[in-house]
Enzyme design. Sequence first.
Site, short mmCIF file in Angstrom:
data_model
loop_
_atom_site.label_atom_id
_atom_site.label_comp_id
_atom_site.label_asym_id
_atom_site.label_seq_id
_atom_site.Cartn_x
_atom_site.Cartn_y
_atom_site.Cartn_z
CG ASN A 108 -1.77 -1.23 1.31
OD1 ASN A 108 -2.28 -1.70 0.31
ND2 ASN A 108 -1.93 -1.77 2.50
N GLY B 71 -4.21 2.90 1.36
CA GLY B 71 -4.40 2.08 2.54
C GLY B 71 -3.18 1.93 3.43
CD GLN B 72 2.74 3.74 3.36
OE1 GLN B 72 2.60 4.42 2.35
NE2 GLN B 72 3.93 3.48 3.88
CB SER B 73 -2.12 1.97 8.54
OG SER B 73 -1.63 0.65 8.60
CG HIS C 181 4.37 -2.54 5.37
ND1 HIS C 181 4.31 -1.17 5.50
CD2 HIS C 181 3.11 -3.00 5.55
CE1 HIS C 181 3.06 -0.81 5.75
NE2 HIS C 181 2.31 -1.90 5.77
CG LEU C 182 5.29 -7.57 -0.39
CD1 LEU C 182 4.76 -6.64 -1.46
CD2 LEU C 182 6.39 -8.45 -0.97
CG HIS C 183 0.23 -6.20 3.73
ND1 HIS C 183 -0.24 -6.20 5.02
CD2 HIS C 183 0.45 -4.90 3.40
CE1 HIS C 183 -0.33 -4.96 5.45
NE2 HIS C 183 0.10 -4.15 4.48
#
Length: 113
Positions: free
Chosen positions: A86, A92-94, A99-101
């Site tokens: 994201n 949607g980056q929080s 980082h990769l999900h």
Amino acid sequence: MDCLFCKIAAKQIPAKTAFENDRVIAFHDLFPQAPTHILIIPKAHYTTLNDVPASEAALVGELMTTASQLAKEHGFDEAGYRVVMNCNPDGGQSVYHIHLHLLAGRKLTWPPG
């Protein structure tokens, strides 16, 4: 710097590690969105994907190959998995450290939320 993921990479905050080398660390998400939900991050801090210089393209590739390696190790490479990165609020980056999900363990629907 007050970055949660930098603190995890520096071992200042504990995490359930799934993989680690000198440039990358992968750990299980505390709030999983699938039966397997692993976050793969570079140890170097980049706030968003927009901040990664072209000279670090190999690092982004290493995040992806780490996801593939973890999928094989966890046995869901053939059934399938999803990788998501994201970027910024509308994406949607929080947590503002790239980082990769890695999501797996159930049928993932499309389109995502």
